[in-house]
Design a protein around this motif. Sequence first.
Motif, mmCIF file in Angstrom:
data_model
loop_
_atom_site.group_PDB
_atom_site.id
_atom_site.type_symbol
_atom_site.label_atom_id
_atom_site.label_comp_id
_atom_site.label_asym_id
_atom_site.label_seq_id
_atom_site.Cartn_x
_atom_site.Cartn_y
_atom_site.Cartn_z
ATOM 1 N N LEU A 39 0.828 -1.210 0.000
ATOM 2 C CA LEU A 39 0.000 0.000 0.000
ATOM 3 C C LEU A 39 0.859 1.256 0.000
ATOM 4 O O LEU A 39 0.526 2.255 -0.664
ATOM 5 C CB LEU A 39 -0.931 -0.007 1.208
ATOM 6 C CG LEU A 39 -2.037 -1.068 1.216
ATOM 7 C CD1 LEU A 39 -2.885 -0.939 2.478
ATOM 8 C CD2 LEU A 39 -2.908 -0.981 -0.023
ATOM 9 N N GLN A 40 1.972 1.234 0.736
ATOM 10 C CA GLN A 40 2.892 2.376 0.717
ATOM 11 C C GLN A 40 3.435 2.604 -0.684
ATOM 12 O O GLN A 40 3.583 3.749 -1.132
ATOM 13 C CB GLN A 40 4.036 2.134 1.698
ATOM 14 C CG GLN A 40 3.639 2.249 3.156
ATOM 15 C CD GLN A 40 4.814 1.951 4.077
ATOM 16 O OE1 GLN A 40 5.679 1.148 3.764
ATOM 17 N NE2 GLN A 40 4.838 2.600 5.226
ATOM 18 N N ALA A 41 3.745 1.509 -1.378
ATOM 19 C CA ALA A 41 4.235 1.637 -2.752
ATOM 20 C C ALA A 41 3.148 2.184 -3.666
ATOM 21 O O ALA A 41 3.395 3.075 -4.500
ATOM 22 C CB ALA A 41 4.722 0.282 -3.258
ATOM 23 N N LEU A 42 1.937 1.677 -3.525
ATOM 24 C CA LEU A 42 0.821 2.125 -4.359
ATOM 25 C C LEU A 42 0.584 3.621 -4.198
ATOM 26 O O LEU A 42 0.282 4.327 -5.175
ATOM 27 C CB LEU A 42 -0.441 1.345 -3.991
ATOM 28 C CG LEU A 42 -1.698 1.667 -4.794
ATOM 29 C CD1 LEU A 42 -1.554 1.200 -6.236
ATOM 30 C CD2 LEU A 42 -2.930 1.031 -4.146
ATOM 31 N N ALA A 57 9.608 2.187 -1.379
ATOM 32 C CA ALA A 57 10.034 3.097 -2.443
ATOM 33 C C ALA A 57 10.590 2.322 -3.631
ATOM 34 O O ALA A 57 10.319 2.653 -4.792
ATOM 35 C CB ALA A 57 11.084 4.068 -1.902
ATOM 36 N N GLY A 58 11.373 1.283 -3.350
ATOM 37 C CA GLY A 58 11.906 0.465 -4.432
ATOM 38 C C GLY A 58 10.810 -0.261 -5.187
ATOM 39 O O GLY A 58 10.846 -0.374 -6.422
ATOM 40 N N LEU A 59 9.806 -0.750 -4.455
ATOM 41 C CA LEU A 59 8.683 -1.429 -5.096
ATOM 42 C C LEU A 59 7.882 -0.453 -5.947
ATOM 43 O O LEU A 59 7.477 -0.775 -7.074
ATOM 44 C CB LEU A 59 7.798 -2.063 -4.018
ATOM 45 C CG LEU A 59 6.650 -2.957 -4.489
ATOM 46 C CD1 LEU A 59 7.148 -4.083 -5.379
ATOM 47 C CD2 LEU A 59 5.896 -3.521 -3.284
ATOM 48 N N ALA A 60 7.681 0.761 -5.442
ATOM 49 C CA ALA A 60 6.974 1.786 -6.216
ATOM 50 C C ALA A 60 7.722 2.104 -7.498
ATOM 51 O O ALA A 60 7.109 2.290 -8.560
ATOM 52 C CB ALA A 60 6.798 3.041 -5.365
#
Length: 363
Positions: free
Chosen positions: A209-212, A314-317
């Motif tokens: 969810l943080q990435a989204l 952040a990396g996933l985003a």
Amino acid sequence: MKIAVVVPGGVDRSGEVRVVPALLALLKRLALRHEVHVFALRQEVEPGEWWLHGARVHNIGGRATVLRAVKAVMEEHRRGRFELVQAIWSGSGGAVAVAAARLLGLRCAVHVAGGELVALRDIGYGGRLALRGRLREAFVLRGADALTAASQCVLDQIAALGHEARRLPLGVDLDVWPQRAPRPREAGAPLRLVQVASLNRVKDQACLLQALAQVPGAELDLIGEDTLGGAVQALAAQWGLASRVRFHGFKTQAELPPLLAQAHLHVISSRHEAGPLAVLEAAVLGLPSIGTAVGHLAEWTPDAALVAAPGDAAGLAALIARVAGDEALRLRLAFEAQRRALAEDAAFCHDRFEQLYAGLLGR
């Protein structure tokens, strides 16, 4: 050949809920040639027996499960001799398999299929969190005649503990998941992400969810049982994502393909995975995966998947945004992931288990 297969569960009599599809695919194929008896430690609270895909399931249930499971294997052995014992997962099931095999003078194979060898203390996850678990896993790893695992990540964990194992992936049943060619994303369509996993701390949907939140316009479908009592839904609302996240709850195998067919990208956010099978199922349907460097994703990067470190929102985003802006890359990942998943499907998995058994029995 008569085979004893020990599992913690995943063999519900319905064949639809509380099952592990890759396990059912393996049992179905083994039962075509062999007499297969499955000893499930805690599928149901009360002891019971039923047939599933040609295998006889003996549910142990109740208290003193390990001891009673060993006794059940020995009693069935007296009715007709087993030739070997197989545990799918280590843990308590592995301990049952090793103990029963030693008492009966049989060969034993253990497939390490989950988090038995990890200890993620901040979320209370892993078979090696406590001394009792560490001693149990040491007993299993030393006592098994053959150790297998689905991915290199788990093989590395086994090697770090001083043991050798062979890679044996649990594959997709193509009778249930027919192949579909990767499909181009419609021009101007919002990026649709999907994750098939229970809502729990090891799957780390909070990180997802943080990435989204860092990828404007992207939408997310979460498919899986909620074990956190609405905590993930509350996070989505708190971070202003409620309109972009859809919670579908548990879905059966038959219900999953249509939902996945609507997505453009499958995302893994787990802290640990031995596989997971969801990556392979998505790949068979032409859907590529990105996510944290666990299981098959860690093996497949960079040609068939892209990865970030576990917990790195952040990396996933950045990965999501990269794939969203490069349709050619998305399709390249999809085609290569599908090639790999098809090459190691359920039939391949069954053949490899048959070869393993033949080697153990000197045939």
